[in-house]
Design an enzyme around this catalytic site. Sequence first.
Site, PDB file in Angstrom:
ATOM      1  NE  ARG A  67      -3.310   2.884   0.607  1.00 56.84           N
ATOM      2  CZ  ARG A  67      -2.778   4.053   0.329  1.00 56.84           C
ATOM      3  NH1 ARG A  67      -1.525   4.124  -0.104  1.00 56.84           N
ATOM      4  NH2 ARG A  67      -3.464   5.155   0.478  1.00 56.84           N
ATOM      5  CE1 TYR A  68       0.105   4.206   3.869  1.00 56.96           C
ATOM      6  CE2 TYR A  68       0.279   1.951   4.650  1.00 56.96           C
ATOM      7  CZ  TYR A  68      -0.390   3.163   4.628  1.00 56.96           C
ATOM      8  OH  TYR A  68      -1.534   3.325   5.355  1.00 56.96           O
TER       9      TYR A  68
ATOM     10  NE  ARG B 253       6.034   2.747   5.088  1.00 58.55           N
ATOM     11  CZ  ARG B 253       5.239   3.787   5.316  1.00 58.55           C
ATOM     12  NH1 ARG B 253       4.524   3.855   6.398  1.00 58.55           N
ATOM     13  NH2 ARG B 253       5.168   4.764   4.450  1.00 58.55           N
TER      14      ARG B 253
ATOM     15  CB  CYS C 285      -5.961 -14.063  16.629  1.00 62.26           C
ATOM     16  SG  CYS C 285      -5.862 -13.169  15.079  1.00 62.26           S
TER      17      CYS C 285
ATOM     18  CB  CYS D  50      -9.758  -8.030  19.108  1.00 69.11           C
ATOM     19  SG  CYS D  50      -8.105  -8.672  19.447  1.00 69.11           S
TER      20      CYS D  50
ATOM     21  CB  CYS E 222     -10.829  -8.090  14.650  1.00 71.35           C
ATOM     22  SG  CYS E 222      -9.655  -8.536  13.353  1.00 71.35           S
TER      23      CYS E 222
ATOM     24  NE  ARG F  35      -5.231  -7.244   7.913  1.00 70.30           N
ATOM     25  CZ  ARG F  35      -4.126  -6.830   8.516  1.00 70.30           C
ATOM     26  NH1 ARG F  35      -3.584  -7.532   9.476  1.00 70.30           N
ATOM     27  NH2 ARG F  35      -3.567  -5.704   8.162  1.00 70.30           N
TER      28      ARG F  35
ATOM     29  CG  ASP G  72      -9.626   0.351  11.107  1.00 70.45           C
ATOM     30  OD1 ASP G  72      -9.373   1.452  10.587  1.00 70.45           O
ATOM     31  OD2 ASP G  72      -8.754  -0.393  11.596  1.00 70.45           O
TER      32      ASP G  72
ATOM     33  CG  ASP H  65      -5.581   2.221   7.768  1.00 70.27           C
ATOM     34  OD1 ASP H  65      -5.495   2.530   6.558  1.00 70.27           O
ATOM     35  OD2 ASP H  65      -4.767   1.479   8.344  1.00 70.27           O
TER      36      ASP H  65
ATOM     37  CE  LYS I  65      -1.299   1.799   9.900  1.00 70.21           C
ATOM     38  NZ  LYS I  65      -0.985   0.943   8.734  1.00 70.21           N
TER      39      LYS I  65
END
Length: 354
Positions: free
Chosen positions: A97-98, A101, A110, A114, A117, A119, A278, A315, A322
Amino acid sequence: MSWKQELESRLKTQESLEKLFPLTADEREFFNVSEFDGSCFGFLSTRHFAALAEPATDDPIRRQFVPTAQEFVFRSYELADPLGEEMHKTATRLIHRYHDRALLLVNDECAVHCRYCFRRSFAMSGKGVLAGRELRAAASYLAKHREIKDLLLSGGDPLVLDDRPLFRVMDEVKKARPDLVVRIGTRVPGALPSRVTRGLVRGLRARSPVWIVAHFNHPRELSEAASVAIGRLVDSGIPVLSQSVLLRGVNDSPDVLDALFRGLVGLRVKPYYLFQGDLAAGTSHLRVPLERGLAIMKELRLRLSSVAMPIYAVDLPGGGGKVPLTESYFEGDDEDSWRFRSIEGRPYRYPKEK
Ligand SMILES: *Cc1c(COP(=O)(O)O)cnc(C)c1O
Ligand code: SF4
Protein backbone atom coordinates in the site's frame (compact mmCIF):
# COMPACT_ATOMS: atom_id res chain seq x y z
CA MET A 1 1.45 -25.60 31.13
CA SER A 2 3.38 -25.01 27.92
CA TRP A 3 2.28 -22.17 25.64
CA LYS A 4 1.15 -24.77 23.14
CA GLN A 5 -1.19 -26.33 25.71
CA GLU A 6 -2.39 -22.87 26.63
CA LEU A 7 -3.19 -22.24 23.00
CA GLU A 8 -5.01 -25.57 22.74
CA SER A 9 -7.05 -24.87 25.85
CA ARG A 10 -8.40 -21.52 24.71
CA LEU A 11 -12.00 -20.66 25.55
CA LYS A 12 -14.25 -21.23 22.55
CA THR A 13 -17.72 -21.88 23.89
CA GLN A 14 -20.44 -20.12 25.83
CA GLU A 15 -20.18 -22.80 28.54
CA SER A 16 -16.45 -22.25 29.04
CA LEU A 17 -17.04 -18.52 29.36
CA GLU A 18 -19.95 -18.92 31.77
CA LYS A 19 -17.63 -20.75 34.17
CA LEU A 20 -15.83 -17.41 34.61
CA PHE A 21 -18.79 -15.09 35.12
CA PRO A 22 -22.51 -14.97 34.35
CA LEU A 23 -23.33 -13.58 30.92
CA THR A 24 -25.71 -10.72 30.20
CA ALA A 25 -28.78 -11.23 28.00
CA ASP A 26 -26.97 -9.44 25.14
CA GLU A 27 -23.96 -11.71 25.41
CA ARG A 28 -26.10 -14.85 25.51
CA GLU A 29 -28.01 -13.59 22.49
CA PHE A 30 -24.78 -13.50 20.46
CA PHE A 31 -24.17 -17.19 21.16
CA ASN A 32 -27.77 -18.10 20.36
CA VAL A 33 -27.53 -16.48 16.95
CA SER A 34 -23.98 -17.60 16.15
CA GLU A 35 -25.02 -21.20 16.71
CA PHE A 36 -26.87 -21.20 13.39
CA ASP A 37 -25.23 -18.20 11.66
CA GLY A 38 -21.73 -19.18 10.52
CA SER A 39 -20.94 -15.65 9.36
CA CYS A 40 -20.42 -14.44 12.96
CA PHE A 41 -16.88 -13.72 14.12
CA GLY A 42 -16.64 -16.52 16.67
CA PHE A 43 -15.73 -16.24 20.31
CA LEU A 44 -12.12 -17.14 21.15
CA SER A 45 -9.81 -16.18 24.01
CA THR A 46 -6.82 -17.44 25.89
CA ARG A 47 -7.46 -18.17 29.55
CA HIS A 48 -4.75 -15.68 30.40
CA PHE A 49 -6.56 -12.82 28.66
CA ALA A 50 -9.98 -13.81 30.02
CA ALA A 51 -8.58 -13.97 33.55
CA LEU A 52 -7.65 -10.29 33.30
CA ALA A 53 -11.36 -9.44 33.18
CA GLU A 54 -13.28 -8.54 36.31
CA PRO A 55 -16.92 -9.61 36.62
CA ALA A 56 -18.50 -6.16 36.03
CA THR A 57 -20.57 -6.28 32.84
CA ASP A 58 -18.88 -3.12 31.53
CA ASP A 59 -15.36 -4.30 32.35
CA PRO A 60 -12.80 -2.98 29.81
CA ILE A 61 -11.19 -6.38 29.23
CA ARG A 62 -14.55 -8.11 28.93
CA ARG A 63 -15.68 -5.61 26.29
CA GLN A 64 -12.69 -6.56 24.15
CA PHE A 65 -13.23 -10.31 24.02
CA VAL A 66 -16.82 -11.18 25.00
CA PRO A 67 -19.16 -10.91 22.01
CA THR A 68 -22.59 -9.31 22.35
CA ALA A 69 -25.70 -9.03 20.17
CA GLN A 70 -24.64 -5.42 19.49
CA GLU A 71 -22.39 -6.94 16.83
CA PHE A 72 -25.53 -7.53 14.78
CA VAL A 73 -26.12 -3.78 14.50
CA PHE A 74 -24.74 -2.75 11.12
CA ARG A 75 -24.22 0.84 9.96
CA SER A 76 -24.62 1.73 6.32
CA TYR A 77 -21.05 3.11 6.17
CA GLU A 78 -19.43 0.02 7.70
CA LEU A 79 -17.40 -2.19 5.37
CA ALA A 80 -16.37 -5.82 5.03
CA ASP A 81 -12.83 -4.75 4.09
CA PRO A 82 -12.57 -1.40 5.94
CA LEU A 83 -9.01 -0.61 4.82
CA GLY A 84 -9.54 -1.64 1.21
CA GLU A 85 -6.70 -4.14 1.58
CA GLU A 86 -7.98 -6.30 -1.26
CA MET A 87 -7.23 -3.60 -3.84
CA HIS A 88 -3.62 -3.32 -2.74
CA LYS A 89 -2.90 -7.04 -2.74
CA THR A 90 -0.06 -8.06 -5.01
CA ALA A 91 0.96 -11.65 -4.34
CA THR A 92 -2.05 -13.35 -2.71
CA ARG A 93 -0.94 -12.57 0.83
CA LEU A 94 1.13 -9.45 0.29
CA ILE A 95 -0.31 -5.94 0.57
CA HIS A 96 1.81 -3.20 -0.95
CA ARG A 97 0.00 0.00 0.00
CA TYR A 98 2.89 2.36 0.83
CA HIS A 99 5.93 2.95 -1.32
CA ASP A 100 8.63 1.54 0.98
CA ARG A 101 6.63 -0.87 3.16
CA ALA A 102 4.58 -4.00 2.63
CA LEU A 103 2.43 -6.20 4.81
CA LEU A 104 2.41 -9.99 4.67
CA LEU A 105 -0.59 -11.94 5.97
CA VAL A 106 1.30 -14.88 7.46
CA ASN A 107 -1.53 -16.86 9.09
CA ASP A 108 -5.20 -16.48 9.96
CA GLU A 109 -5.09 -17.52 13.60
CA CYS A 110 -5.03 -15.27 16.67
CA ALA A 111 -4.61 -15.80 20.41
CA VAL A 112 -7.88 -13.97 21.02
CA HIS A 113 -10.68 -12.75 18.77
CA CYS A 114 -10.86 -9.02 19.46
CA ARG A 115 -14.44 -7.92 19.06
CA TYR A 116 -13.44 -4.79 17.11
CA CYS A 117 -11.13 -6.60 14.68
CA PHE A 118 -11.06 -4.98 11.24
CA ARG A 119 -9.44 -8.00 9.65
CA ARG A 120 -12.09 -10.38 10.94
CA SER A 121 -12.95 -11.59 7.46
CA PHE A 122 -9.36 -12.79 7.04
CA ALA A 123 -8.99 -13.96 10.64
CA MET A 124 -11.90 -16.35 10.13
CA SER A 125 -11.23 -17.20 6.49
CA GLY A 126 -9.79 -20.64 7.16
CA LYS A 127 -6.88 -19.77 4.84
CA GLY A 128 -4.41 -21.08 7.39
CA VAL A 129 -0.68 -20.54 7.23
CA LEU A 130 0.85 -19.11 4.09
CA ALA A 131 1.49 -22.02 1.71
CA GLY A 132 4.95 -22.58 0.21
CA ARG A 133 3.71 -21.32 -3.15
CA GLU A 134 2.32 -18.11 -1.61
CA LEU A 135 5.52 -17.58 0.33
CA ARG A 136 7.62 -17.95 -2.83
CA ALA A 137 5.31 -15.54 -4.68
CA ALA A 138 5.70 -12.98 -1.90
CA ALA A 139 9.48 -13.46 -1.79
CA SER A 140 9.81 -13.00 -5.53
CA TYR A 141 7.68 -9.83 -5.41
CA LEU A 142 9.95 -8.50 -2.65
CA ALA A 143 13.03 -9.40 -4.68
CA LYS A 144 11.69 -7.40 -7.64
CA HIS A 145 10.49 -4.44 -5.61
CA ARG A 146 13.66 -3.10 -4.07
CA GLU A 147 11.83 0.03 -2.97
CA ILE A 148 10.27 -2.04 -0.18
CA LYS A 149 12.56 -1.68 2.82
CA ASP A 150 10.29 -2.71 5.63
CA LEU A 151 8.08 -5.81 5.82
CA LEU A 152 5.30 -6.07 8.35
CA LEU A 153 4.30 -9.61 9.30
CA SER A 154 0.69 -9.79 10.36
CA GLY A 155 -2.37 -12.00 9.99
CA GLY A 156 -3.90 -13.31 12.20
CA ASP A 157 -1.05 -13.22 14.66
CA PRO A 158 2.28 -14.61 13.42
CA LEU A 159 3.45 -15.40 16.96
CA VAL A 160 0.80 -18.07 17.54
CA LEU A 161 2.79 -20.13 15.03
CA ASP A 162 5.44 -22.55 16.21
CA ASP A 163 9.03 -21.36 15.90
CA ARG A 164 9.69 -23.53 12.88
CA PRO A 165 6.96 -22.27 10.49
CA LEU A 166 7.48 -18.70 11.70
CA PHE A 167 11.23 -18.82 11.07
CA ARG A 168 10.65 -20.54 7.73
CA VAL A 169 8.64 -17.50 6.58
CA MET A 170 11.22 -15.08 7.93
CA ASP A 171 14.13 -16.98 6.39
CA GLU A 172 12.51 -17.21 2.97
CA VAL A 173 11.85 -13.48 3.00
CA LYS A 174 15.38 -12.70 4.21
CA LYS A 175 16.87 -14.95 1.56
CA ALA A 176 15.14 -12.87 -1.12
CA ARG A 177 15.96 -9.58 0.60
CA PRO A 178 18.64 -9.73 3.33
CA ASP A 179 18.38 -5.96 3.76
CA LEU A 180 14.69 -5.95 4.83
CA VAL A 181 13.69 -4.71 8.24
CA VAL A 182 10.99 -7.02 9.57
CA ARG A 183 8.23 -5.97 11.95
CA ILE A 184 5.89 -8.43 13.62
CA GLY A 185 2.44 -7.20 14.65
CA THR A 186 1.19 -9.31 17.54
CA ARG A 187 -1.18 -9.49 20.46
CA VAL A 188 0.76 -12.37 22.01
CA PRO A 189 2.79 -10.47 24.67
CA GLY A 190 -0.47 -9.38 26.33
CA ALA A 191 -2.74 -12.31 25.45
CA LEU A 192 -0.43 -15.35 25.49
CA PRO A 193 2.77 -14.14 27.18
CA SER A 194 4.08 -17.69 27.76
CA ARG A 195 4.62 -17.87 23.98
CA VAL A 196 7.57 -15.51 24.33
CA THR A 197 9.98 -18.31 25.15
CA ARG A 198 13.75 -17.97 25.28
CA GLY A 199 13.87 -20.05 22.09
CA LEU A 200 11.55 -17.67 20.26
CA VAL A 201 13.53 -14.66 21.43
CA ARG A 202 16.84 -16.25 20.40
CA GLY A 203 15.42 -17.06 16.96
CA LEU A 204 14.12 -13.53 16.45
CA ARG A 205 17.41 -12.07 17.62
CA ALA A 206 19.27 -14.24 15.13
CA ARG A 207 17.13 -12.74 12.34
CA SER A 208 17.81 -9.15 13.34
CA PRO A 209 16.73 -6.45 12.52
CA VAL A 210 13.31 -7.49 13.80
CA TRP A 211 10.93 -5.12 15.57
CA ILE A 212 7.94 -6.23 17.59
CA VAL A 213 4.75 -4.15 17.47
CA ALA A 214 2.66 -5.37 20.38
CA HIS A 215 -1.05 -4.72 20.67
CA PHE A 216 -2.23 -3.43 24.09
CA ASN A 217 -5.41 -1.49 24.84
CA HIS A 218 -5.72 -1.32 28.61
CA PRO A 219 -3.22 -1.00 31.47
CA ARG A 220 -4.52 -4.21 33.06
CA GLU A 221 -3.12 -6.10 30.05
CA LEU A 222 0.36 -5.21 31.31
CA SER A 223 0.30 -8.18 33.67
CA GLU A 224 3.27 -9.68 35.46
CA ALA A 225 3.55 -12.32 32.74
CA ALA A 226 3.33 -9.70 29.98
CA SER A 227 6.11 -7.72 31.68
CA VAL A 228 8.31 -10.81 31.71
CA ALA A 229 7.61 -11.45 28.01
CA ILE A 230 8.43 -7.88 27.05
CA GLY A 231 11.46 -7.85 29.32
CA ARG A 232 12.86 -10.87 27.49
CA LEU A 233 12.45 -9.24 24.10
CA VAL A 234 13.93 -5.91 25.10
CA ASP A 235 16.78 -7.47 27.11
CA SER A 236 17.83 -9.42 24.06
CA GLY A 237 17.96 -6.21 22.02
CA ILE A 238 14.67 -6.51 20.13
CA PRO A 239 12.93 -3.12 19.99
CA VAL A 240 9.28 -3.20 21.02
CA LEU A 241 6.64 -0.68 19.95
CA SER A 242 2.97 -0.76 20.85
CA GLN A 243 -0.23 -0.13 18.99
CA SER A 244 -3.62 0.40 20.55
CA VAL A 245 -7.14 0.92 19.29
CA LEU A 246 -9.29 3.65 20.80
CA LEU A 247 -12.33 1.76 22.10
CA ARG A 248 -15.50 2.93 23.76
CA GLY A 249 -15.79 1.76 27.35
CA VAL A 250 -12.27 0.31 27.21
CA ASN A 251 -9.76 3.12 26.98
CA ASP A 252 -11.65 6.25 25.85
CA SER A 253 -10.45 8.36 28.73
CA PRO A 254 -7.26 10.36 29.33
CA ASP A 255 -6.70 8.59 32.67
CA VAL A 256 -6.79 5.08 31.21
CA LEU A 257 -4.56 5.96 28.25
CA ASP A 258 -2.19 7.89 30.53
CA ALA A 259 -1.80 4.73 32.66
CA LEU A 260 -1.43 2.52 29.57
CA PHE A 261 1.22 4.62 27.83
CA ARG A 262 3.19 5.26 31.05
CA GLY A 263 2.99 1.56 31.86
CA LEU A 264 4.37 0.69 28.42
CA VAL A 265 7.22 3.19 28.70
CA GLY A 266 8.02 1.70 32.12
CA LEU A 267 8.40 -1.66 30.37
CA ARG A 268 10.66 -0.01 27.75
CA VAL A 269 7.99 -0.09 25.03
CA LYS A 270 7.51 2.98 22.84
CA PRO A 271 3.80 3.72 22.22
CA TYR A 272 3.65 3.94 18.45
CA TYR A 273 0.05 4.16 17.21
CA LEU A 274 -3.34 4.80 18.75
CA PHE A 275 -5.87 3.94 16.05
CA GLN A 276 -9.28 5.42 15.54
CA GLY A 277 -11.69 2.47 15.23
CA ASP A 278 -11.95 1.04 11.73
CA LEU A 279 -15.38 0.72 10.14
CA ALA A 280 -15.63 -3.05 10.54
CA ALA A 281 -19.23 -4.24 10.35
CA GLY A 282 -20.91 -4.59 13.74
CA THR A 283 -18.35 -2.63 15.75
CA SER A 284 -20.12 0.72 16.20
CA HIS A 285 -20.73 0.06 19.91
CA LEU A 286 -16.95 0.00 20.38
CA ARG A 287 -16.06 3.05 18.29
CA VAL A 288 -15.37 6.49 19.74
CA PRO A 289 -16.29 9.69 17.86
CA LEU A 290 -13.20 11.06 16.19
CA GLU A 291 -13.57 14.48 17.83
CA ARG A 292 -13.52 12.77 21.24
CA GLY A 293 -10.27 11.05 20.26
CA LEU A 294 -8.75 14.42 19.36
CA ALA A 295 -9.87 15.92 22.68
CA ILE A 296 -8.34 12.99 24.59
CA MET A 297 -5.05 13.39 22.73
CA LYS A 298 -5.04 17.14 23.46
CA GLU A 299 -5.42 16.37 27.17
CA LEU A 300 -2.67 13.72 27.01
CA ARG A 301 -0.33 16.19 25.32
CA LEU A 302 -0.49 18.25 28.54
CA ARG A 303 0.34 15.27 30.70
CA LEU A 304 2.74 12.99 28.84
CA SER A 305 6.23 13.20 27.42
CA SER A 306 6.64 12.70 23.70
CA VAL A 307 8.21 9.32 24.43
CA ALA A 308 4.89 8.20 25.92
CA MET A 309 2.70 9.81 23.21
CA PRO A 310 1.69 7.61 20.28
CA ILE A 311 0.54 8.94 16.94
CA TYR A 312 -3.26 9.05 16.83
CA ALA A 313 -4.16 7.86 13.33
CA VAL A 314 -7.06 6.76 11.21
CA ASP A 315 -6.88 4.30 8.35
CA LEU A 316 -9.07 6.02 5.79
CA PRO A 317 -11.97 3.78 4.75
CA GLY A 318 -11.79 2.29 1.29
CA GLY A 319 -8.00 2.13 0.94
CA GLY A 320 -6.95 5.72 1.68
CA GLY A 321 -4.27 4.51 4.05
CA LYS A 322 -3.17 5.81 7.44
CA VAL A 323 -3.17 9.50 8.22
CA PRO A 324 -2.11 11.08 11.50
CA LEU A 325 -4.79 12.99 13.39
CA THR A 326 -3.51 16.00 15.27
CA GLU A 327 -5.04 18.96 16.97
CA SER A 328 -3.23 21.80 15.24
CA TYR A 329 -1.24 24.18 17.39
CA PHE A 330 -0.43 26.24 14.31
CA GLU A 331 -2.80 29.15 13.73
CA GLY A 332 -1.53 30.94 10.64
CA ASP A 333 0.87 33.76 9.88
CA ASP A 334 1.34 37.52 9.63
CA GLU A 335 3.80 39.38 7.51
CA ASP A 336 6.77 38.67 9.78
CA SER A 337 5.79 35.77 12.01
CA TRP A 338 4.01 32.42 12.38
CA ARG A 339 1.26 32.23 14.99
CA PHE A 340 0.80 29.31 17.39
CA ARG A 341 -1.08 28.24 20.49
CA SER A 342 0.88 26.54 23.24
CA ILE A 343 -0.52 23.24 24.49
CA GLU A 344 -2.07 25.23 27.37
CA GLY A 345 -3.84 27.44 24.81
CA ARG A 346 -1.75 30.63 25.08
CA PRO A 347 -0.73 32.54 21.89
CA TYR A 348 2.92 32.56 20.75
CA ARG A 349 4.86 33.62 17.65
CA TYR A 350 7.85 32.35 15.75
CA PRO A 351 9.65 34.80 13.40
CA LYS A 352 9.74 34.43 9.60
CA GLU A 353 13.41 34.44 8.64
CA LYS A 354 14.49 35.49 5.20
C1 LIG B 1 0.01 0.07 8.67
C2 LIG B 1 0.49 -0.50 7.47
C3 LIG B 1 1.86 -0.47 7.16
C4 LIG B 1 2.90 0.12 8.07
O1 LIG B 1 2.71 1.51 8.23
P1 LIG B 1 3.62 2.34 9.24
O2 LIG B 1 2.99 3.68 9.27
O3 LIG B 1 5.00 2.35 8.72
O4 LIG B 1 3.56 1.64 10.56
C5 LIG B 1 2.26 -1.04 5.96
N1 LIG B 1 1.37 -1.58 5.10
C6 LIG B 1 0.05 -1.60 5.38
C7 LIG B 1 -0.88 -2.19 4.39
C8 LIG B 1 -0.43 -1.08 6.57
O5 LIG B 1 -1.75 -1.13 6.83
S1 SF4 C 1 -5.17 -10.03 17.27
FE1 SF4 C 1 -5.43 -8.55 15.57
S2 SF4 C 1 -6.07 -9.77 13.78
FE2 SF4 C 1 -6.40 -11.03 15.63
S3 SF4 C 1 -8.53 -10.67 16.22
FE3 SF4 C 1 -7.28 -9.23 17.39
S4 SF4 C 1 -7.26 -7.35 16.13
FE4 SF4 C 1 -7.95 -9.05 14.80
